[in-house]
Design an enzyme around this catalytic site. Structure first.
Site, PDB file in Angstrom:
ATOM      1  N   ARG A 108       2.995  -1.667  -5.924  1.00  0.00           N
ATOM      2  CA  ARG A 108       3.333   0.142  -6.640  1.00  0.00           C
ATOM      3  C   ARG A 108       4.656  -0.028  -6.622  1.00  0.00           C
ATOM      4  O   ARG A 108       5.555   0.839  -7.064  1.00  0.00           O
ATOM      5  CB  ARG A 108       2.131   0.824  -6.121  1.00  0.00           C
ATOM      6  N   GLY A 152       1.288  -1.124  -0.291  1.00  0.00           N
ATOM      7  CA  GLY A 152      -0.124   0.492  -0.164  1.00  0.00           C
ATOM      8  C   GLY A 152       0.884   1.071   0.215  1.00  0.00           C
ATOM      9  O   GLY A 152       0.387   1.837   0.030  1.00  0.00           O
ATOM     10  N   CYS A 205     -13.508   5.308 -28.432  1.00  0.00           N
ATOM     11  CA  CYS A 205     -15.177   5.463 -28.888  1.00  0.00           C
ATOM     12  C   CYS A 205     -16.072   5.919 -27.480  1.00  0.00           C
ATOM     13  O   CYS A 205     -16.786   5.036 -26.938  1.00  0.00           O
ATOM     14  CB  CYS A 205     -15.174   4.528 -29.593  1.00  0.00           C
ATOM     15  N   TYR A 265      -0.003  -1.819 -12.567  1.00  0.00           N
ATOM     16  CA  TYR A 265      -1.037  -1.973 -12.381  1.00  0.00           C
ATOM     17  C   TYR A 265      -1.676  -0.571 -13.945  1.00  0.00           C
ATOM     18  O   TYR A 265      -2.890  -0.680 -14.076  1.00  0.00           O
ATOM     19  CB  TYR A 265      -1.959  -0.679 -11.020  1.00  0.00           C
ATOM     20  N   GLU A 296       4.271  -6.813   1.616  1.00  0.00           N
ATOM     21  CA  GLU A 296       3.271  -7.125   0.229  1.00  0.00           C
ATOM     22  C   GLU A 296       3.368  -5.820  -0.790  1.00  0.00           C
ATOM     23  O   GLU A 296       2.197  -5.457  -0.861  1.00  0.00           O
ATOM     24  CB  GLU A 296       1.585  -7.497   0.616  1.00  0.00           C
ATOM     25  N   PRO A 297       4.647  -5.290  -0.544  1.00  0.00           N
ATOM     26  CA  PRO A 297       4.764  -4.345  -1.820  1.00  0.00           C
ATOM     27  C   PRO A 297       4.047  -4.649  -3.380  1.00  0.00           C
ATOM     28  O   PRO A 297       4.915  -5.522  -3.696  1.00  0.00           O
ATOM     29  CB  PRO A 297       5.900  -3.191  -1.898  1.00  0.00           C
TER      30      PRO A 297
HETATM   31  N1  LLP Z   1      -1.336  -6.423  -0.355  1.00  0.00           N
HETATM   32  C1  LLP Z   1      -2.798  -6.806  -1.239  1.00  0.00           C
HETATM   33  C2  LLP Z   1      -3.610  -7.778  -0.178  1.00  0.00           C
HETATM   34  C3  LLP Z   1      -3.713  -6.845  -1.757  1.00  0.00           C
HETATM   35  O1  LLP Z   1      -5.455  -6.238  -2.732  1.00  0.00           O
HETATM   36  C4  LLP Z   1      -2.814  -5.288  -2.234  1.00  0.00           C
HETATM   37  C5  LLP Z   1      -3.278  -4.507  -3.865  1.00  0.00           C
HETATM   38  C6  LLP Z   1      -1.129  -5.791  -2.334  1.00  0.00           C
HETATM   39  C7  LLP Z   1      -0.932  -6.459  -1.557  1.00  0.00           C
HETATM   40  C8  LLP Z   1      -0.716  -4.457  -3.122  1.00  0.00           C
HETATM   41  O2  LLP Z   1      -0.737  -2.860  -2.678  1.00  0.00           O
HETATM   42  P1  LLP Z   1       0.475  -2.015  -3.331  1.00  0.00           P
HETATM   43  O3  LLP Z   1       1.832  -2.041  -2.535  1.00  0.00           O
HETATM   44  O4  LLP Z   1       0.035  -1.922  -5.276  1.00  0.00           O
HETATM   45  O5  LLP Z   1      -0.368  -0.603  -3.060  1.00  0.00           O
HETATM   46  N2  LLP Z   1      -5.485  -1.278  -9.556  1.00  0.00           N
HETATM   47  C9  LLP Z   1      -5.020  -0.272  -8.525  1.00  0.00           C
HETATM   48  C10 LLP Z   1      -4.405  -0.934  -7.335  1.00  0.00           C
HETATM   49  C11 LLP Z   1      -5.377  -2.144  -6.384  1.00  0.00           C
HETATM   50  C12 LLP Z   1      -4.625  -2.614  -5.600  1.00  0.00           C
HETATM   51  C13 LLP Z   1      -5.388  -3.607  -4.721  1.00  0.00           C
HETATM   52  N3  LLP Z   1      -4.541  -4.038  -4.034  1.00  0.00           N
HETATM   53  C14 LLP Z   1      -4.151   1.140  -8.959  1.00  0.00           C
HETATM   54  O6  LLP Z   1      -3.728   1.695 -10.246  1.00  0.00           O
HETATM   55  O7  LLP Z   1      -4.453   2.277  -8.296  1.00  0.00           O
END
Ligand code: LLP
Length: 469
Positions: free
Chosen positions: A280, A241, A405, A434, A277-278
């Site tokens: 992004r 996150g 479109c 993403y 759990e990174p």
């Molecule tokens: N762990 C779990 C349980 C998650 O649901 C997610 C992301 C992550 C780890 C990784 O999170 P991150 O470090 O990438 O923030 N499509 C959206 C983002 C959806 C994220 C879903 N879960 C976007 O384009 O911003």
């Protein structure tokens, strides 16, 4: 050091690669362009931040599932976080150690849980029915499953509602008032389940580390409660996150070190292993989507730059009103810092070997069906022109839109840009996470090709797949 930088004469580079050179060499269509060294640097930031802790960096494969990228992250030392059976199969194919993988999700299927059980993957329990399925999977596989309880701590992540997951009305995880029910259920299945940890994931694009700390403090109370009942909890999983600076304002955002340091003492005080759990923050800033300008037009009070890329290749702005940086003038890095001569950067158009094909992926998803097309490519995210504007080009406020479109098809709104010439390259930055993984074939556009820059060489990361005619 960041992989994208502008030279004094106004050209955008990815590491030592002049993107204009790449644009001229590759097929005329949008492409994703990654920097392999930047992926390594992002990983290293986490690895260094975690020194002194027992930990697993579980890369969230949903952010970007390119096989070569995930193999690289595995090679660096990542485990993997999976949310579907196909992500699990892909991680196994990429050689991830299953005992460093975590299977997550609110709708995991029995057959996928059986595979996870057979391989010894950690499984997060998300609901009562999910627990039933995990028990069944353990019986079918003849293996005890290491489970973590995904607890929904109801801490507001202060992000777009579509990417918030840890609030009390969320579809994910279990509420703490149900905790005892789950502990009793685990106790009732000593041959199928071993409770090894607790997990939470608050949401994505979080920009304040206090939010992680608040969640970790709550998680400690749950872990104490669980241990008091005789469970040997070894893992705290604080999810992913961490946000990034999509706006390129130079705002000081928390780093992996800031994140880990806010929870370090808590983790040590309970002698826990930390799982993070990174997605992004490992991959987003390593990539841009490279587009070509088709033309410029004005309607009413609006100016538009129409490009060949669209919401099909990159849907985040349309879906979340997300800001992807498009602008040209924010880079002021000294190009001489690169370790190789910029002007002599070699771009090899790779000849495609069968061994380069990501063949097994074709079985995983309808998105991969179709015949192989010969070309390969690069793509980038934040928006800017990759070459100097024509002399006397006017600077105006533009919406940057694609050819798809519908009016939701925009990559950026109200961006100050020099009026580009037809055919000019324009990039959308921070496109590593993403973007390709959410690309579609809407309007029968082809999923874009991907390239990465490895020092002097640009190579194909994937072939793209055409529609079947
Ligand atoms: N762990 C779990 C349980 C998650 O649901 C997610 C992301 C992550 C780890 C990784 O999170 P991150 O470090 O990438 O923030 N499509 C959206 C983002 C959806 C994220 C879903 N879960 C976007 O384009 O911003």
């Amino acid at each position: 050091q960041h992989c994208f930088s502008k030279s004094e004469d106004g050209f955008l580079y990815c590491e030592g690669l002049k993107i204009q050179d790449a644009l001229e060499l590759v097929e005329k269509r949008p492409f994703y362009l990654y920097s392999k060294p930047q992926i390594t640097r992002n990983f290293e930031a986490y690895r260094e931040a975690l020194e002194g802790l027992r930990s697993i960096i579980g890369y969230a494969i949903k952010a970007n599932n390119n096989l070569k990228i995930i193999e690289h992250l595995r090679h660096l030392g990542c485990g993997a976080v999976l949310v579907s059976g196909n992500e699990l199969r892909l991680a196994l194919r990429a050689g991830f150690d299953p005992t460093r993988c975590i299977f997550n999700g609110n709708g995991k299927l029995l057959e996928d849980l059986v595979l996870a059980a057979q391989k010894g993957v950690f499984v997060n329990v998300d609901s009562e029915f999910d627990l039933d399925n995990i028990v069944s999977a353990a019986r079918i596989a003849g293996k005890k499953v290491n489970v973590l309880l995904r607890i929904n701590p109801d801490v507001d992540p202060q992000v777009h509602p579509y990417v918030a997951t840890g609030n009390k009305n969320s579809k994910f995880g279990i509420r703490n008032e149900k905790l005892q029910w789950f502990l009793d259920a685990v106790k009732a299945h000593p041959n199928e389940l071993k409770l090894v940890g607790a997990h939470c994931h608050l949401g994505s694009t979080i920009t304040k580390v206090d939010i992680f700390r608040d969640a970790a403090v709550l998680m400690m109370t749950y872990i104490d409660q669980i241990r008091a009942q005789g469970f040997e909890i070894e893992y705290l999983n604080i999810g992913g996150g961490l946000g990034i600076d999509y706006h390129h304002t130079g705002a000081v955002l928390p780093t992996p070190r800031d994140l880990i340091n806010t929870v370090r003492e808590l983790v040590l005080s309970r002698d826990l292993n930390l799982i993070i759990e990174p997605g992004r923050s490992l991959i987003a800033n390593t990539c841009c989507l490279v587009n070509r300008v088709t033309g410029v037009k004005t309607n009413g009070t609006k100016n538009f730059i129409v490009i060949d890329g669209s919401m099909a290749e990159l849907i985040r702005p349309s879906l979340y009103d997300a800001y992807q940086f498009l602008h040209a003038d924010d880079y002021n890095l000294n190009v001489q810092e690169f370790e190789f001569p910029l002007r002599s950067a070699v771009i090899a158009r790779p000849s495609i070997q069968w061994s380069d094909l990501v063949l097994e992926e074709a079985d995983y998803s309808p998105l991969f069906l179709g015949s192989f097309n010969e070309h390969v490519g690069l793509l980038v995210q934040h928006i800017e022109l990759i070459s100097p504007p024509p002399p006397n080009a006017e600077i105006s406020t533009f919406d940057v839109v694609g050819p798809v479109c519908e009016s939701a098809d925009f990559l950026g709104k109200d961006r100050e840009l020099s009026t580009p010439a037809k055919g000019a390259g324009l990039v959308v930055h921070d496109a590593g996470a993403y973007c390709m993984s959410m690309a579609s074939t809407y309007n029968l556009k082809m999923r874009p090709p991907e390239y990465w820059v490895r020092n002097l060489w640009i190579s194909a990361l994937s072939l793209h797949f055409t529609s079947a005619f």
